[in-house]
Write a protein that holds these residues in place. Structure first.
Motif, PDB file in Angstrom:
ATOM      1  N   ALA A 298       0.703  -1.131  -0.048  1.00 50.78           N
ATOM      2  CA  ALA A 298       0.100   0.003  -0.094  1.00 50.78           C
ATOM      3  C   ALA A 298       0.736   1.144   0.113  1.00 50.78           C
ATOM      4  O   ALA A 298       0.306   2.027  -0.282  1.00 50.78           O
ATOM      5  CB  ALA A 298      -1.097  -0.085   1.404  1.00 50.78           C
ATOM      6  N   TRP A 299       2.049   1.008   0.204  1.00 49.39           N
ATOM      7  CA  TRP A 299       2.969   2.356   0.251  1.00 49.39           C
ATOM      8  C   TRP A 299       3.084   3.094  -1.057  1.00 49.39           C
ATOM      9  O   TRP A 299       2.681   4.320  -0.706  1.00 49.39           O
ATOM     10  CB  TRP A 299       4.558   1.842   0.528  1.00 49.39           C
ATOM     11  N   VAL A 300       3.000   2.595  -2.043  1.00 47.99           N
ATOM     12  CA  VAL A 300       3.165   3.415  -3.458  1.00 47.99           C
ATOM     13  C   VAL A 300       1.626   4.302  -3.654  1.00 47.99           C
ATOM     14  O   VAL A 300       1.694   5.444  -3.823  1.00 47.99           O
ATOM     15  CB  VAL A 300       3.087   2.566  -4.730  1.00 47.99           C
ATOM     16  N   HIS A 301       0.563   3.491  -3.250  1.00 44.92           N
ATOM     17  CA  HIS A 301      -0.810   4.005  -3.025  1.00 44.92           C
ATOM     18  C   HIS A 301      -0.920   5.415  -2.267  1.00 44.92           C
ATOM     19  O   HIS A 301      -1.287   6.460  -2.529  1.00 44.92           O
ATOM     20  CB  HIS A 301      -1.750   3.218  -2.953  1.00 44.92           C
ATOM     21  N   ASN A 302      -0.248   5.143  -0.993  1.00 43.82           N
ATOM     22  CA  ASN A 302      -0.069   6.196   0.010  1.00 43.82           C
ATOM     23  C   ASN A 302       0.748   7.340  -0.769  1.00 43.82           C
ATOM     24  O   ASN A 302       0.267   8.570  -0.062  1.00 43.82           O
ATOM     25  CB  ASN A 302       0.273   5.672   1.309  1.00 43.82           C
ATOM     26  N   GLN A 303       1.637   7.261  -1.335  1.00 46.24           N
ATOM     27  CA  GLN A 303       2.515   8.298  -2.036  1.00 46.24           C
ATOM     28  C   GLN A 303       1.682   9.120  -2.835  1.00 46.24           C
ATOM     29  O   GLN A 303       1.988  10.381  -2.922  1.00 46.24           O
ATOM     30  CB  GLN A 303       3.597   7.680  -2.388  1.00 46.24           C
ATOM     31  N   LEU A 304       0.652   8.629  -3.395  1.00 47.73           N
ATOM     32  CA  LEU A 304       0.111   9.319  -4.389  1.00 47.73           C
ATOM     33  C   LEU A 304      -1.232  10.066  -3.942  1.00 47.73           C
ATOM     34  O   LEU A 304      -1.961  10.758  -4.553  1.00 47.73           O
ATOM     35  CB  LEU A 304      -0.839   8.517  -5.425  1.00 47.73           C
ATOM     36  N   LYS A 305      -1.596  10.049  -2.646  1.00 49.34           N
ATOM     37  CA  LYS A 305      -2.640  10.798  -1.815  1.00 49.34           C
ATOM     38  C   LYS A 305      -2.307  12.162  -1.724  1.00 49.34           C
ATOM     39  O   LYS A 305      -1.263  12.424  -1.396  1.00 49.34           O
ATOM     40  CB  LYS A 305      -2.980  10.052  -0.796  1.00 49.34           C
TER      41      LYS A 305
END
Length: 305
Positions: A298-305
């Motif tokens: 989930a780290w990549v998705h959290n960077q896009l928020k």
């Protein structure tokens, strides 16, 4: 037919006419692919009190034919007329090494006029990181005599600055050394960076090479430095560890790529959101058990928020 007459045709008529009379007016370079595949190798130790060290390694094939017969090169080859470069690089990799299905990302396009003595060739390079334990045994195939993992070392042996007004010219002499068992190949590379105000341009020239084919020393150095840049702000290093890993092992992967030691506390702060505790432990030799972690998808998705 004059250009103005071509433009009066329908698009279908234009394409048909163009293919008959225009398309052969221009010389056509060939397209090749080159794959820069890095892995991390852990040395085998018999003394359980000694911590195993890691090395950054690169996959090279030994050329079986001219040009550069007997020298070492990146895996790759010519793109077929009916395939794209992504397909071509995977096909060539499998044919030359037996390795299949490696994830790779396009890195750079190399188009120097005289980069290949055979003819005008433009090459698209790819960067890939793989966990060596997930790969099948290497085998040389197609036009390769041998295929091996080489330990990668590079260092700046000399550098100097020249300034004229607001222009700064920095010259670096870099040694690249690749070693596999009794085989060592190397190159000396000169990099000149010129800064004029807010604009910076860099030119690279291989001044000496021993055992490395084509312009692949330049491609390897460029890929190595791009890898070092990406490891600081992406999740790319996790391709070099298993599904589960300890934080000391992960830190050592970062250190091997970057070529320097990292502060333990700062490193763990850097990766804390990128990993998840599995609740399991690993026992190795005389060392205390170490917690096992896995990558947090989930780290990549959290960077896009």
């Amino acid at each position: 037919m004059e250009e103005r007459d071509l433009q009066n045709l329908s698009e279908k008529e234009f394409i048909e006419q163009y293919q008959q009379t225009e398309k052969d007016k221009y010389e056509k370079p060939s397209i090749t692919t080159d794959m820069v595949i890095f892995t991390i190798d852990t040395e085998k130790v018999s003394d359980k009190r000694k911590k195993a060290e890691k090395e950054l390694q690169l996959l090279l094939i030994q050329r079986g034919g001219h040009p550069y017969k007997g020298d070492w090169a990146l895996a790759g080859g010519f793109m077929g007329i009916d395939e794209d470069v992504d397909t071509a690089v995977q096909r060539e990799l499998k044919e030359e090494t037996g390795v299949d299905g490696v994830y790779a990302e396009q890195l750079y396009t190399w188009s120097a006029v005289n980069r290949d003595p055979r003819m005008r060739i433009v090459s698209v390079s790819y960067l890939a990181l793989v966990d060596q334990e997930k790969l099948p045994p290497l085998r040389a195939g197609d036009d390769a005599d041998d295929v091996r993992w080489f330990t990668v070392k590079d260092r700046v042996v000399d550098s100097w600055d020249e300034q004229s007004g607001s222009t700064i010219r920095r010259t670096e002499e870099i040694e690249l050394e690749l070693t596999s068992g009794e085989i060592t190949v190397s190159a000396t590379i000169e990099r000149v960076t010129v800064t004029e105000g807010a604009n910076t341009k860099t030119a690279v020239k291989v001044t000496k090479q021993d055992g490395i084919a084509f312009d692949h020393a330049e491609i390897i150095l460029y890929s190595l430095e791009r890898l070092r840049g990406k490891v600081n702000y992406t999740n790319i290093a996790f391709n070099l560890v298993g599904e589960e890993f300890t934080l000391p092992d992960l830190q050592q992967v970062y250190e091997v790529i970057l070529g320097r030691n990292l502060n333990k506390v700062q490193f763990r702060r850097h990766v804390e959101d990128m990993v998840l505790d599995t609740g399991r432990e690993l026992r190795t030799g005389a060392y205390r058990p170490s917690k096992l972690y896995k990558y947090n998808a989930a780290w990549v998705h959290n960077q896009l928020k």
